[in-house]
Design an enzyme around this catalytic site. Structure first.
Site, mmCIF file in Angstrom:
data_model
loop_
_atom_site.group_PDB
_atom_site.id
_atom_site.type_symbol
_atom_site.label_atom_id
_atom_site.label_comp_id
_atom_site.label_asym_id
_atom_site.label_seq_id
_atom_site.Cartn_x
_atom_site.Cartn_y
_atom_site.Cartn_z
ATOM 1 C CB SER A 1 39.609 30.843 39.327
ATOM 2 O OG SER A 1 38.973 32.082 39.070
ATOM 3 C CB SER B 1 28.380 34.525 48.947
ATOM 4 O OG SER B 1 29.039 35.086 47.835
ATOM 5 C CE LYS C 1 34.042 27.432 45.161
ATOM 6 N NZ LYS C 1 33.571 28.844 45.139
ATOM 7 N NE ARG D 1 37.533 43.503 37.919
ATOM 8 C CZ ARG D 1 37.623 43.730 36.614
ATOM 9 N NH1 ARG D 1 38.102 42.781 35.822
ATOM 10 N NH2 ARG D 1 37.245 44.872 36.092
ATOM 11 C CB ALA D 2 39.898 35.302 38.667
ATOM 12 N N GLY E 1 34.674 26.310 40.600
ATOM 13 C CA GLY E 1 35.656 25.252 40.763
ATOM 14 C C GLY E 1 35.971 24.484 39.505
ATOM 15 C CG ASP F 1 35.243 23.827 51.264
ATOM 16 O OD1 ASP F 1 35.890 22.774 51.252
ATOM 17 O OD2 ASP F 1 35.322 24.692 50.392
ATOM 18 C CB THR G 1 31.716 35.598 34.648
ATOM 19 O OG1 THR G 1 31.495 34.199 34.847
ATOM 20 C CG2 THR G 1 30.810 36.077 33.527
#
Length: 505
Positions: free
Chosen positions: A211, A276, A300, A207-208, A180, A268, A215
């Protein structure tokens, strides 16, 4: 029931359509299979080619784009079943998923047992649950609808249906950020420092999806990340660490499917978030994990109360799984580093590792602090000494040398390249920055083309407490096309990203 030999067969062709991770097949509405089986749009179908089976979602073609005697496969379906040239396929209605009862029970608010979650995750990875059914499951688990026991059960089930690495005796370190926060790309720096000190850190990253960069996207600008399990193991055994895309190693494949459904819903759920994170850590063979939890109004995790709740759930589930973890709450009020977008974040990472004078200080300091916390988790290490050791390893150049070695082991290093087009966004008035909207800043980077265009994004050095004058540039937008640049600029100029307080007020 007819045998496959008696069934009508359709020749298999490639549709060339990206449906992300969802296998989809396309048939003409007047083909014999649709008529004889009573298939309709969004029907779940079982496709067989020889002895291979795939459960997929049917999309119906009503024009002449598709011949009546053919079935077209989306990229996800094609890659899953990998048909030979001139392959022929048969189709039938699949058996109802074994977890249908458990899914219905959860929708109606009942508590599930570990065997229920295992059945649900098995059906998830075998594509026996439609996205509609998965959305119902995600919704039924949202909010506080998973207790601590169910969270642990779901985590164990996710681990059970994927591959799992075993690195033998000794500490295996890992780090995860709850997310976030734009530009918070500490992971490659942490992996380099930890591996340079002789510890193992097999880092799988995402992966995004919503966003401007994940990374894995940032690392891919500098080195290949789509390594299989065997290649990942070779890199870690050779260099001590890696940064690879988790989606290619199937360590928690059920989580990859659930994320696909969760992200558009924007729910959320602490329970699913914990499952996860920790399922992937256990599957990767890690036993000492640091969680970076940025807390801020547009991160987040938005409040101290939410952070307390999530921390308690992480700690309880980790203990049940035999993981040693620490949760580090960090400042989530503003971005970290200068760049937002894969290549721009990679440039920041390299500046920190190389010790450049213009390296972003906040990214450097955060990476050192988090690495220190992670090192302090290792049995036998003196608590409080990790941060000094991390900084020494970075300053000496050992971390940069290790990072380059990891890149070369993963397939070779590439220097990030800038985007073709860029333009500044200026402040419409003067004042002192009192707040930054991380989400709007991230949206500008996405509208500029990130992460699909790795060089796209934005660069911002403005932080809370800084003074800005009217007409002064507050960030620069980078894009690979003029159209994307203008699209991002239009949005940036239409909304308030920086909350300014009049000087002297």
């Amino acid at each position: 029931m007819n045998s496959d030999a008696d069934r009508i067969k359709l020749r298999v062709i490639r549709a060339g359509i990206d449906t992300y991770q969802q296998p989809v097949v396309y048939m003409h509405r007047d083909c014999e299979v649709c008529r004889s089986e009573g298939f309709a749009a969004l029907t779940r179908v079982s496709m067989r080619i020889d002895h291979r089976e795939l459960i997929a979602t049917l999309n119906v073609v009503v024009s002449d784009l598709l011949p009546h005697d053919a079935v077209a496969l989306s990229e996800a379906a094609w890659n899953a079943i990998q048909p030979e040239p001139d392959a022929m396929a048969t189709f039938h209605h699949p058996e109802p998923p074994r977890s249908a009862g458990a899914l219905r029970a959860k929708v109606f608010g009942q508590r599930l047992e570990e065997s229920d979650y295992l059945a649900l995750m098995q059906d998830t990875v075998q594509q026996r649950l439609s996205d509609i059914e998965l959305a119902a499951f995600v919704t039924a688990c949202a909010g506080e609808r998973l207790d601590h026991g169910e969270t642990t059960a779901l985590t164990r089930a996710m681990i059970a249906v994927g591959d799992r690495l075993d690195w033998g005796e000794g500490p295996v370190l890992d780090k995860h950020c709850v997310g976030g926060l734009p530009g918070n790309r500490t992971t490659p720096i942490i992996v380099a420092i930890v591996a340079a000190l002789g510890y193992r850190i097999p880092k799988t990253s995402s992966r995004a999806i919503t966003s401007p960069a994940g990374t894995a996207d940032t690392m891919e600008v500098m080195a290949p990340v789509e390594l299989g399990l065997a290649a990942m193991r070779r890199v870690v055994e050779r260099e001590g660490g890696c940064v690879v895309w988790g989606g290619n190693v199937r360590l928690s494949p059920a989580d990859d499917v659930l994320i696909r459904v969760e992200r558009p819903l924007d729910f959320d759920s602490d329970g699913q978030l914990v499952a996860s994170i920790l399922s992937k850590k256990v599957a990767a063979g890690s036993n000492h994990v640091l969680i970076d939890m940025p807390v801020g109004p547009t991160a987040k995790v938005r409040s101290a109360a939410a952070a307390d709740s999530l921390t308690g759930r992480l700690a309880g589930t980790a203990a049940a799984l035999g993981l040693r973890i620490a949760v580090n709450r960090t400042d989530g009020r503003q971005p970290v580093g200068y760049g937002i977008g894969p290549a721009l974040e990679a440039m920041d990472v390299l500046k920190v590792l190389r010790g450049d004078a213009d390296a972003p200080a906040d990214l450097r300091e955060r990476a050192i602090a988090l690495t220190g916390e992670l090192l302090d988790l290792v049995p036998g290490n003196v608590i409080g000494r990790g941060q000094a050791l991390a900084e020494q390893t970075l300053v000496s150049g050992r971390a940069f040398a290790k990072f380059m070695a990891i890149c070369n082991a993963q397939g070779g290093f590439t220097e990030p390249q800038p985007a073709r087009f860029r333009a500044d966004v200026s402040s419409q008035r003067g004042g002192v920055v009192v707040a930054i909207d991380n989400r709007r800043l991230a949206k500008v980077a996405k509208l500029a083309g990130a992460p699909v265009s790795p060089a796209a994004g934005l660069v911002s050095r403005l932080r809370i407490g800084d003074r800005v004058n009217a007409g002064e540039p507050v960030f620069s937008v980078h894009a690979q096309s003029k159209g994307e640049l203008e699209y991002a600029l239009d949005y940036a100029r239409s909304c308030a990203i920086f909350d300014l307080q009049d000087i002297g007020s």
